[in-house]
Scaffold this active site. Structure first.
Site, mmCIF file in Angstrom:
data_model
loop_
_atom_site.group_PDB
_atom_site.id
_atom_site.type_symbol
_atom_site.label_atom_id
_atom_site.label_comp_id
_atom_site.label_asym_id
_atom_site.label_seq_id
_atom_site.Cartn_x
_atom_site.Cartn_y
_atom_site.Cartn_z
ATOM 1 N N HIS A 187 -2.534 -6.386 4.300
ATOM 2 C CA HIS A 187 -3.666 -7.171 4.796
ATOM 3 C C HIS A 187 -3.855 -8.436 3.940
ATOM 4 C CE1 HIS A 187 -8.012 -7.443 6.246
ATOM 5 N NE2 HIS A 187 -8.038 -8.196 5.153
ATOM 6 N N GLU A 188 -3.857 -8.251 2.634
ATOM 7 C CA GLU A 188 -4.052 -9.395 1.730
ATOM 8 C C GLU A 188 -2.849 -10.340 1.781
ATOM 9 O OE1 GLU A 188 -6.860 -10.066 0.484
ATOM 10 O OE2 GLU A 188 -7.744 -8.132 1.008
ATOM 11 N N HIS B 283 -3.200 -12.707 4.687
ATOM 12 C CA HIS B 283 -4.050 -13.859 4.334
ATOM 13 C C HIS B 283 -3.243 -14.861 3.508
ATOM 14 C CE1 HIS B 283 -7.881 -12.303 5.621
ATOM 15 N NE2 HIS B 283 -7.864 -11.272 4.806
HETATM 16 ZN ZN LIG Z 1 -9.218 -9.729 4.553
#
Ligand SMILES: [Zn+2]
Length: 376
Positions: A67-68, A71
């Protein structure tokens, strides 16, 4: 965030584990192996509960890292460098060094994380369906991971700053209104509101225990609320700084009478003659105007007191090669970003190789405060 272990790099981004992460790792593993799996699947053996629990927990944190990373990679595509990804007690944080300057880039960056979690959740659900009849324990693991990744995406899409949803919300308002400041303010209020609601919800759970929820889940919810509220305020303060610093240069904000010490004196002389009498905590080391390094109380404390008579300033200072030096006409915002990127609080200001002052985080804050007191 210090107190973290460096685990190496993924896609050139430093990957770190904060010590608080171990607490949440143990909590999740224990609650899976001791409660969730034994209750839902009562006929596995003891060791299987623990093996599946640990693997599930590790895969959950791998999902958080993905998830990170989502980003981070989108940030990088948009020309914004990413310093590190850290796992800590409340999940993961990607340290993205700058805010996006365009609403479109911010929207893509913010949405990438939850989108990635949804895709991972979908893939785990598919795996769960495919092996449902052949391998119960792995299919059970895939089911929980599908559920938790979708929950992660949903939680992050709550429209309060600085959660991903808050960033999406801000970027949409920003694009529609063209007003970055106002959009940030509204997204922050929502973020703080969400924080208070979580705290309130947590307290209600602790005292009323609805749906058989434990006092611990209440406490946890309240903690997350407290963290979110604080993070919202901190991000807002930072956004305000950025706004206020725009258009100023190092020359306007630096401190010109920063104490300068020669490189050849002993530490004892430095302490007696400069540190104790001036009360300063930071010194420039220069030889006839030419910057050689900087010195903080930290450097001095690293030297045992019995060596203070022999050790010289030039041996214990941070040498100029290792320093980030600001230019006289560098804009204040990029100086702040450089400080953030390198985890430093001060930068010497130089012009044509000669040190002429010092700019510190404190002096930036003082500058902003004085301006606001004067109503400027
Ligand atoms: Zn996030």
């Amino acid at each position: 965030m210090s107190n973290a272990i460096n685990l190496g790099k993924i896609f050139g981004i430093q990957f770190r584990l904060h010590y608080s992460w171990f607490i949440i790792f143990v909590l999740i593993t224990v609650s899976l192996s001791w409660q969730y799996f034994p209750i839902v699947y009562p006929d596995w053996s003891r060791p299987i509960y623990w093996v599946i629990g640990v693997v599930t927990s590790l895969l959950f944190f791998a999902s958080v890292v993905a998830h990170e990373l989502a980003h981070s990679l989108v940030a990088r595509i948009n020309g914004i460098p990413v310093k590190s990804i850290t796992l800590f007690i409340f999940g993961g944080i990607a340290r993205i060094t700058r805010e996006a300057t365009r609403a479109g880039a911010e929207l893509k960056m913010a949405a990438a994380g939850p989108a990635c979690s949804l895709v991972i959740g979908g893939l785990f659900f598919l795996l769960h369906i495919l092996i449902r009849n052949t391998n119960e324990s792995i299919s059970a693991m895939a089911f929980w991971l599908a559920y938790i990744n979708v929950a992660l995406a949903a939680f992050n899409m709550i429209p309060g700053f600085p959660l991903d949803g808050g960033r999406v919300f801000r970027s949409v308002m920003w694009r529609v209104s063209g007003n970055y400041k106002r959009s940030t303010q509204i997204a922050t209020w929502v973020g703080q509101g969400v924080g208070y609601l979580f705290i309130l919800g947590g307290i209600l759970i602790i005292f009323l225990r609805p749906f058989g929820l434990s006092w611990f889940s209440g406490l946890w919810l309240a903690f997350i609320g407290w963290f979110l509220g604080n993070a919202a305020s901190a991000s807002y303060r930072q956004a305000q700084w950025r706004e206020a610093l725009q258009g100023f240069t190092a020359a306007q904000m630096m401190n010109r009478d920063c104490p300068v010490v020669p490189p050849n004196i002993t530490v004892n002389w430095l302490v007696q003659g400069y540190v104790l009498t001036s009360g300063h905590h930071f010194f420039l080391v220069a030889d006839e105007g030419e910057l050689k390094g900087v010195l903080t109380l930290h450097n001095i404390k690293a030297v045992p007191q019995q060596n203070w008579d022999v050790a010289q300033v030039k041996e214990i200072m941070t040498p100029v090669e290792k320093l980030k030096v600001a230019h006289l006409d560098q804009d204040a915002l990029s100086i702040l970003e450089q400080m953030d990127e390198n985890d430093i609080n001060q930068m010497p200001v130089a012009s044509e190789g000669r040190v002429i002052g010092l700019i510190s985080r404190d002096s930036l804050i003082r500058f902003l405060r004085t301006r606001s007191e004067l109503g400027m």
